[in-house]
Motif scaffolding. Structure first.
Motif, PDB file in Angstrom:
ATOM      1  N   MET A   1      39.478  41.481   9.057  1.00 37.75           N
ATOM      2  CA  MET A   1      39.870  40.354   9.929  1.00 37.75           C
ATOM      3  C   MET A   1      39.323  40.601  11.337  1.00 37.75           C
ATOM      4  N   LYS A   2      38.710  39.585  11.913  1.00 35.66           N
ATOM      5  CA  LYS A   2      38.095  39.778  13.215  1.00 35.66           C
ATOM      6  C   LYS A   2      39.135  39.749  14.335  1.00 35.66           C
ATOM      7  N   THR A   3      38.899  40.549  15.374  1.00 42.38           N
ATOM      8  CA  THR A   3      39.791  40.600  16.521  1.00 42.38           C
ATOM      9  C   THR A   3      39.548  39.384  17.408  1.00 42.38           C
ATOM     10  N   ARG A   4      40.645  38.750  17.823  1.00 37.81           N
ATOM     11  CA  ARG A   4      40.547  37.577  18.682  1.00 37.81           C
ATOM     12  C   ARG A   4      40.894  37.943  20.121  1.00 37.81           C
ATOM     13  N   PHE A   5      40.204  37.295  21.073  1.00 37.10           N
ATOM     14  CA  PHE A   5      40.485  37.482  22.482  1.00 37.10           C
ATOM     15  C   PHE A   5      40.886  36.143  23.090  1.00 37.10           C
ATOM     16  N   TYR A   6      41.678  36.215  24.155  1.00 34.71           N
ATOM     17  CA  TYR A   6      42.306  35.017  24.715  1.00 34.71           C
ATOM     18  C   TYR A   6      42.078  34.950  26.221  1.00 34.71           C
ATOM     19  N   TRP A   7      42.067  33.724  26.730  1.00 29.52           N
ATOM     20  CA  TRP A   7      41.878  33.491  28.162  1.00 29.52           C
ATOM     21  C   TRP A   7      42.746  32.306  28.568  1.00 29.52           C
ATOM     22  N   PRO A   8      43.423  32.384  29.729  1.00 29.62           N
ATOM     23  CA  PRO A   8      44.361  31.312  30.092  1.00 29.62           C
ATOM     24  C   PRO A   8      43.658  29.977  30.340  1.00 29.62           C
ATOM     25  N   TYR A   9      44.355  28.904  29.987  1.00 30.17           N
ATOM     26  CA  TYR A   9      43.878  27.576  30.354  1.00 30.17           C
ATOM     27  C   TYR A   9      43.772  27.480  31.872  1.00 30.17           C
ATOM     28  N   ASP A  10      42.959  26.571  32.330  1.00 26.79           N
ATOM     29  CA  ASP A  10      42.678  26.414  33.754  1.00 26.79           C
ATOM     30  C   ASP A  10      43.929  26.108  34.576  1.00 26.79           C
ATOM     31  N   GLU A  11      44.919  25.455  33.953  1.00 19.08           N
ATOM     32  CA  GLU A  11      46.122  25.027  34.659  1.00 19.08           C
ATOM     33  C   GLU A  11      47.201  26.108  34.724  1.00 19.08           C
ATOM     34  N   VAL A  12      46.997  27.227  34.076  1.00 14.91           N
ATOM     35  CA  VAL A  12      48.022  28.268  33.968  1.00 14.91           C
ATOM     36  C   VAL A  12      48.097  29.100  35.248  1.00 14.91           C
ATOM     37  N   THR A  13      49.323  29.442  35.636  1.00 11.00           N
ATOM     38  CA  THR A  13      49.563  30.324  36.787  1.00 11.00           C
ATOM     39  C   THR A  13      50.437  31.494  36.351  1.00 11.00           C
ATOM     40  N   ALA A  14      50.454  32.526  37.168  1.00  9.47           N
ATOM     41  CA  ALA A  14      51.268  33.709  36.872  1.00  9.47           C
ATOM     42  C   ALA A  14      51.976  34.170  38.138  1.00  9.47           C
ATOM     43  N   ASP A  15      53.197  34.670  37.983  1.00  8.44           N
ATOM     44  CA  ASP A  15      53.964  35.194  39.116  1.00  8.44           C
ATOM     45  C   ASP A  15      54.938  36.240  38.587  1.00  8.44           C
ATOM     46  N   LEU A  16      55.491  37.011  39.502  1.00  8.53           N
ATOM     47  CA  LEU A  16      56.518  37.991  39.147  1.00  8.53           C
ATOM     48  C   LEU A  16      57.882  37.486  39.591  1.00  8.53           C
ATOM     49  N   SER A  17      58.916  37.816  38.823  1.00  6.99           N
ATOM     50  CA  SER A  17      60.271  37.497  39.240  1.00  6.99           C
ATOM     51  C   SER A  17      60.626  38.326  40.472  1.00  6.99           C
ATOM     52  N   ASP A  18      61.707  37.940  41.148  1.00  9.23           N
ATOM     53  CA  ASP A  18      62.086  38.629  42.386  1.00  9.23           C
ATOM     54  C   ASP A  18      62.315  40.121  42.173  1.00  9.23           C
ATOM     55  N   ASP A  19      62.847  40.499  40.993  1.00  7.87           N
ATOM     56  CA  ASP A  19      63.099  41.924  40.735  1.00  7.87           C
ATOM     57  C   ASP A  19      61.894  42.624  40.109  1.00  7.87           C
ATOM     58  N   ARG A  20      60.804  41.856  39.944  1.00 11.65           N
ATOM     59  CA  ARG A  20      59.546  42.383  39.407  1.00 11.65           C
ATOM     60  C   ARG A  20      59.715  42.961  38.002  1.00 11.65           C
ATOM     61  N   ARG A  21      60.649  42.429  37.257  1.00 15.95           N
ATOM     62  CA  ARG A  21      60.889  42.867  35.880  1.00 15.95           C
ATOM     63  C   ARG A  21      60.428  41.841  34.850  1.00 15.95           C
ATOM     64  N   GLN A  22      59.941  40.706  35.338  1.00 15.23           N
ATOM     65  CA  GLN A  22      59.443  39.683  34.432  1.00 15.23           C
ATOM     66  C   GLN A  22      58.154  39.086  34.978  1.00 15.23           C
ATOM     67  N   LEU A  23      57.222  38.918  34.080  1.00 11.92           N
ATOM     68  CA  LEU A  23      55.986  38.208  34.397  1.00 11.92           C
ATOM     69  C   LEU A  23      56.192  36.757  33.964  1.00 11.92           C
ATOM     70  N   ILE A  24      56.074  35.832  34.904  1.00 13.91           N
ATOM     71  CA  ILE A  24      56.334  34.415  34.644  1.00 13.91           C
ATOM     72  C   ILE A  24      55.002  33.691  34.493  1.00 13.91           C
ATOM     73  N   ILE A  25      54.760  33.182  33.308  1.00 13.78           N
ATOM     74  CA  ILE A  25      53.526  32.449  33.017  1.00 13.78           C
ATOM     75  C   ILE A  25      53.882  30.969  32.908  1.00 13.78           C
ATOM     76  N   LYS A  26      53.199  30.130  33.695  1.00 10.45           N
ATOM     77  CA  LYS A  26      53.516  28.705  33.715  1.00 10.45           C
ATOM     78  C   LYS A  26      52.280  27.864  33.415  1.00 10.45           C
ATOM     79  N   ALA A  27      52.501  26.827  32.610  1.00  4.54           N
ATOM     80  CA  ALA A  27      51.551  25.731  32.453  1.00  4.54           C
ATOM     81  C   ALA A  27      52.326  24.456  32.754  1.00  4.54           C
ATOM     82  N   PRO A  28      51.671  23.369  33.039  1.00  6.08           N
ATOM     83  CA  PRO A  28      52.409  22.132  33.341  1.00  6.08           C
ATOM     84  C   PRO A  28      53.328  21.694  32.213  1.00  6.08           C
ATOM     85  N   TRP A  29      53.054  22.156  30.993  1.00  3.66           N
ATOM     86  CA  TRP A  29      53.808  21.685  29.826  1.00  3.66           C
ATOM     87  C   TRP A  29      54.763  22.731  29.255  1.00  3.66           C
ATOM     88  N   ILE A  30      54.720  23.970  29.743  1.00  8.00           N
ATOM     89  CA  ILE A  30      55.568  25.016  29.173  1.00  8.00           C
ATOM     90  C   ILE A  30      55.602  26.212  30.127  1.00  8.00           C
TER      91      ILE A  30
END
Length: 373
Positions: free
Chosen positions: A1-30
């Motif tokens: 089985m071939k290995t797949r690689f992924y890249w975020p959609y153009d609209e996706v953003t990333a941030d850390l929670s205030d306690d830096r214990r969660q990576l928050i990934i956002k798209a306009p739809w989810i």
């Protein structure tokens, strides 16, 4: 089985929670969160920094892919085309273009290829208001190109993004639902019954519209058959929802967009397996809301039983995990030629545009019935 690689959609953003214990990934739809440990905190900080400075190209592709591999079941990312020295194709199905009749047609001309009257074709063309193709199919094919053709799963991930953007830009559902809430009781009742009837019709026609794909599916035939089996009986659930609202369905016609959508699904199913996968992705992708929007609308009007049944239908679909079933249809598909891929993109765009027109079409039908025209 071939290995797949992924890249975020153009609209996706990333941030850390205030306690830096969660990576928050956002798209306009989810939105999603991933845990951050002491060991991967520095990598998470680097990721967020690059997102905010719009310099993702400076990131290690392996780091980016590892993050989005964890989210691959959700609409956050592209599937990158296979970039191995030679894509393994032994034993895969070679997708064949039926003919070249469709690839140069406009949306209006393509509608004429479906089982529709000329009057319906003209009405649908007016309703969708699209004279030419608007999805950037050329860029999509270039993105999904491998040394041996177009990577089907990669192109599926591109069409998914295009559809989500289409929903954001052109779907009138939320606005119309708000208007429905303000209708007088008798008009509200009529409108929500029309909406339930459209959903019921889709499930009634489902098996007949899906069946042609069995002849195209090749080695993925069991996946398609399994999906069809899981969809059986859903018309009974929505039929019960409708029956709880009225014993007389004669005044609840199916609007043109809904009828066209199911005819087009049948056409796609018998024509292009890649397009079929793209379309099923649209039909089955969850809204990720705890309550179906139509169920919520029904409950607000006191149709509790109908609301419960409509939401039960959603829960059954969610439990089945069908939002990712489309990729399984492509499991045995070899890279395809550009014409086959272009036809798939055009068919998918047409289905996307028409599916986004359904609520508006029902709203128009409601007013026609109310005015006696």
């Amino acid at each position: 089985m071939k290995t797949r690689f992924y890249w975020p959609y153009d609209e996706v953003t990333a941030d850390l929670s205030d306690d830096r214990r969660q990576l928050i990934i956002k798209a306009p739809w989810i939105q999603a969160t991933l845990p951050v440990s002491d060991e991967n905190l520095s990598a998470a900080v680097e990721l967020v920094t690059k997102f905010k400075s719009q310099s993702l190209q400076q990131l290690d592709p392996g780091l980016m892919s590892s993050v989005f591999r964890a989210l691959r079941s959700y609409p956050f990312c592209y599937v990158l085309p296979y970039t191995g020295s030679a894509e393994p194709t032994t034993g895969l199905d070679q997708p064949l273009l039926h003919d070249q009749d469709l690839i140069h047609l406009s949306p209006h001309e393509l509608l004429r290829s479906v089982d529709l009257s000329e009057t319906d074709v003209s009405s649908m063309t007016q309703l969708i208001g699209r004279q030419d193709w608007e999805w950037d199919a050329s860029a999509a094919l270039t993105f999904s190109q491998t040394g041996q053709g177009i990577d089907p799963e990669s192109l599926l991930s591109v069409s998914r993004r295009f559809h989500l953007l289409e929903v954001m830009e052109n779907d009138q559902g939320s606005d119309i639902f708000r208007r429905i809430e303000d209708l007088p009781e008798d008009q509200y009742r009529r409108m929500v019954m029309l909406l339930v009837r459209q959903n019921h019709y889709v499930t009634e026609q489902c098996q007949a519209s899906l069946a042609p794909a069995l002849d195209l599916a090749g080695q993925a035939k069991d996946h398609v058959a399994g999906f069809m089996a899981a969809e059986k009986g859903h018309d009974l659930i929505l039929g019960s929802a409708l029956k709880s609202m009225t014993d007389d369905r004669s005044g609840l016609p199916v609007c043109l967009s809904t009828r066209t959508l199911m005819k087009l699904l049948k056409f796609v199913a018998g024509r292009n397996l890649l397009a079929f996968a793209m379309v099923i992705e649209m039909f089955e992708r969850s809204s990720y809301e705890s309550i179906d929007p139509l169920a919520s609308l029904l409950a607000k009007g006191g149709f509790d039983k109908a609301a419960s049944l409509v939401n039960r239908h959603k829960e059954i679909n969610d439990a089945g995990g069908h939002e990712n079933i489309a990729a399984s249809f492509l499991e045995f598909m070899a890279p395809c030629n550009p014409d086959y891929a272009l036809e798939a993109m055009h068919l998918a765009e047409l289905v996307s545009v028409i599916s986004n027109s359904v609520t508006g079409s029902v709203w128009k039908l409601f007013h026609e019935i109310s005015s006696g025209t």
